[in-house]
Design an enzyme around this catalytic site. Structure first.
Site, PDB file in Angstrom:
ATOM      1  N   TYR A 280       0.805  -1.289   0.183  1.00 52.11           N
ATOM      2  CA  TYR A 280      -0.104  -0.049  -0.074  1.00 52.11           C
ATOM      3  C   TYR A 280       0.806   1.180  -0.047  1.00 52.11           C
ATOM      4  O   TYR A 280       0.603   2.291  -0.625  1.00 52.11           O
ATOM      5  CB  TYR A 280      -0.917  -0.042   1.208  1.00 52.11           C
ATOM      6  CG  TYR A 280      -2.058  -1.129   0.954  1.00 52.11           C
ATOM      7  CD1 TYR A 280      -3.327  -0.396   0.159  1.00 52.11           C
ATOM      8  CD2 TYR A 280      -2.229  -2.165   1.286  1.00 52.11           C
ATOM      9  CE1 TYR A 280      -4.263  -1.405  -0.335  1.00 52.11           C
ATOM     10  CE2 TYR A 280      -3.240  -3.061   0.834  1.00 52.11           C
ATOM     11  CZ  TYR A 280      -4.385  -2.724  -0.048  1.00 52.11           C
ATOM     12  OH  TYR A 280      -5.215  -3.553  -0.239  1.00 52.11           O
ATOM     13  N   HIS A 281       1.996   1.067   0.578  1.00 55.05           N
ATOM     14  CA  HIS A 281       2.889   2.208   0.643  1.00 55.05           C
ATOM     15  C   HIS A 281       3.237   2.535  -0.879  1.00 55.05           C
ATOM     16  O   HIS A 281       3.006   3.839  -1.353  1.00 55.05           O
ATOM     17  CB  HIS A 281       4.338   1.924   1.198  1.00 55.05           C
ATOM     18  CG  HIS A 281       5.275   2.902   1.207  1.00 55.05           C
ATOM     19  ND1 HIS A 281       5.416   3.830   2.117  1.00 55.05           N
ATOM     20  CD2 HIS A 281       6.190   3.189   0.324  1.00 55.05           C
ATOM     21  CE1 HIS A 281       6.479   4.613   1.821  1.00 55.05           C
ATOM     22  NE2 HIS A 281       7.043   4.431   0.550  1.00 55.05           N
TER      23      HIS A 281
END
Ligand code: MG
Length: 636
Positions: A280-281
């Protein structure tokens, strides 16, 4: 225009959504003013087919590159076998008369992601490359079918649990899915625009539906997290790609305002996105980057301040720092395995934003240009990631320790865990996540992988951490070695302090201490990659035995027993593989601390035998490790 088709109210409604005073729309405005909306629709289609002042940053319709996957998804899509999710292959058949509510396995993702209609862009790509109208005809048919069968009915906000008996609207109109369609329908619009099936009538249907999507999205943002970022970015896309809509400027402003606000909240000062999930980063970098590029491409750089770019740059640096030389990141939290190709493509995109970042250039070009970072180890103390490495090339060693704040939904109960990559082998891969949410069976499968005990860290009675906030105590890096110290008050009455040493940049020593009033079974867990290691239960050592000689020795001091545990790792959604896992434990009977020392030696860096390794504490924060007669005093 097809003869005999009356546009009537629909045309006037759609035309009323547009700013007809916009340059280029004169003929549309004139026809509309003269009461001839059917002609206005014809002129509007002609306008869009010749419009040159709007750019997109997705698929380039005039330069389509078709992959085998595109071809398969498109052809399967023609016969209503819809690609929805990698975890559910082969894809399901949704009926000749499409059943948009079909839910063969009660995994929410399978139901939600159907509504991302992932096969429509591939259909457009195949259409563009082959010129075969059947793809355009079918797309237009499915597009209308979707609208008819997925009405936007009464909607009480976002619902993301207990969905088993929920109305279809909660799946079809979840804001994340709505916004996914906002982005990808831009690509579909561009790809199918020249088709004979893209009629003036269809254009009105499309614009009406698209406008409804953008309006809905702009009034139903998720409260927080990556969903909100995705939504804001895609509302910006709507406003940038269809500036003809009266609300376009307001959509852009809303999206930009959210991203400016959220980048400060969701990206910690060291550049780590607050969900503490490498996947998700990366997705968040893409969101921030794409929003900026889309605004740029259309002349509205908007109000992104320099600090926005600085934060994205730090996020990029974090990504290559936690990556092993094969470009992959640990599968912490809900991260899934990616590929070097995918990562390289991301780096290339990010390089457009930061062309002066020489390390980024190196990774984007696989070393053909740019230079590697001058440093090796680096800590990200806000996010709680400590990277110890001896280099960046494929023969390097990289340990990533994870012990940070609580994180958000995707983060697991894993404080203190680590991954260790050495010379092409990930020796302690994270268990991964296996699956997201759904009915109780799905949730139980998910929860197994989230457990503290299936990570490389310390537990009390094998329980999940009650408190997932770690404290940064120390970080020191020199060319001779690194040390990181973190503390997690994980349970009522038990604090885990973990010190990790990268000694001489050759081997690792982990000093664990559990203090407090709690009593019970204190264990440290080690999860190896799939292999058949030699285990000495009496002397507490584990040695991998890969025939290529790239192995590790692990030996633990201070544990009363070594036991084998259930071990699994999942690198892809719904795929899992059995692997050896062990617990080294001691019964904590009183208030005295329990202390362990773990020595991990890659066998090609030091000639060591488990029997020739010794270690003991010399004080609360000092210890001595002896390998083959050589003493290594360590302290923190
Ligand atoms: Mg994990």
């Amino acid at each position: 225009m097809m003869p005999g088709v009356a546009y009537g109210a629909e045309a006037s409604k759609v035309l009323s959504l547009l700013d007809l005073s916009r340059p280029g729309l004169e003929k549309v405005a004139a026809a509309h003013a003269a009461g001839n909306d059917s002609l206005a629709a014809v002129e509007l289609l002609d306008y869009f087919r010749h419009r040159t002042d709007v750019n997109s940053i997705g698929v380039d319709p005039d330069n389509v590159k078709l992959s085998k996957t595109d071809r398969k998804w498109a052809d399967d899509g023609l016969r209503h076998v819809f690609f929805v999710h990698n975890g559910y292959q082969p894809s399901y058949f949704y009926g000749d008369d499409i059943n948009w509510q079909y839910w063969p396995v009660k995994d929410n993702e399978l139901r939600w992601q159907l509504h991302r209609t992932k096969w429509w862009v591939p259909m457009g790509k195949v259409y563009r490359v082959t010129g075969d109208e059947k793809y355009a005809k079918e797309w237009a048919y499915q597009y209308r079918d979707w609208i008819v069968k997925n009405p936007l009915t009464q909607f009480d906000g976002i619902k993301d649990s207990n969905l088993e008996d929920a109305d279809n609207v909660y799946f079809a109109w979840r804001p994340l899915e709505v916004c996914d369609r906002l982005e990808h329908q831009i690509e579909q619009f561009e790809l199918f625009l020249p088709s004979e099936h893209f009629t003036p009538d269809f254009l009105l249907t499309f614009l009406d539906n698209y406008h409804r999507h953008a309006t809905f999205a702009n009034t139903h943002y998720s409260a927080k997290g990556n969903h909100l970022l995705f939504e804001a970015q895609r509302v910006i896309f709507a406003g940038a790609f269809f500036p003809e809509f009266r609300e376009a400027a307001a959509w852009r402003k809303a999206g930009v305002d959210i991203l400016n606000r959220e980048i400060v909240k969701q990206v910690l000062p060291d550049g780590v996105q607050f969900e503490l999930d490498p996947g998700y980063h990366k997705a968040s970098i893409n969101i921030f980057g794409k929003a900026l590029q889309m605004m740029d491409a259309n002349g509205y750089r908007g109000e992104f301040p320099q600090s926005y770019l600085d934060a994205v740059r730090k996020m990029v640096e974090f990504t290559y720092n936690i990556s092993s030389p094969d470009y992959l990141q640990p599968l912490f939290s809900d991260n899934h395995l990616t590929t070097k190709n995918v990562m390289q493509r991301s780096y290339k995109e990010w390089l457009k934003l930061f062309p002066d970042d020489s390390a980024l250039r190196y990774f984007a070009t696989d070393g053909a240009e740019g230079t590697l970072p001058e440093y090796t180890s680096r800590a990200f103390t806000d996010g709680g990631f400590y990277v110890m490495r001896n280099g960046w090339t494929p023969d390097a060693t990289v340990l990533v320790l994870k012990a940070g704040p609580k994180g958000e939904w995707h983060n697991q109960f894993d404080n203190g865990t680590f991954s260790l990559w050495h010379n092409g082998r990930d020796f302690f891969p994270d268990s991964g996540s296996y699956i997201y949410g759904g009915d109780s069976t799905v949730i139980a499968q998910r929860n197994w992988f989230r457990q503290t005990a299936v990570h490389n860290t310390l537990t009390l009675d094998n329980r999940n951490l009650e408190n997932r906030v770690s404290k940064h105590i120390k970080w020191e890096t020199t060319p001779q070695g690194d040390v990181a110290v973190v503390e997690t008050p994980g349970y009522e009455g038990l604090t885990h302090r973990r010190a990790v040493f990268y000694v001489d940049k050759k081997f690792f020593v982990i000093a664990d201490e559990a203090t407090g009033t709690a009593k019970g079974d204190v264990a440290i867990h080690y999860q190896l990659l799939p292999c058949d290691p030699e285990v000495d239960y009496k002397n507490k050592s584990i040695v991998t035995n890969f025939p290529d000689g790239n192995n590790i020795i692990l030996k633990v001091f201070g544990a009363d027993k070594l036991t084998k545990e259930e071990g699994w790792m999942s690198q892809e959604y719904r795929k899992k593989e059995e692997r050896p896992a062990f617990a080294l434990s001691t019964e904590k009977k009183n208030d005295k601390p329990v202390r362990f020392i773990t020595v991990i030696i890659p066998t090609d860096t030091l000639d060591a035998k488990p029997g020739k390794i010794k270690a003991h504490y010399t004080g609360p924060t000092s210890l001595v490790v002896e390998i083959d007669g050589k003493k290594y005093p360590l302290s923190f």
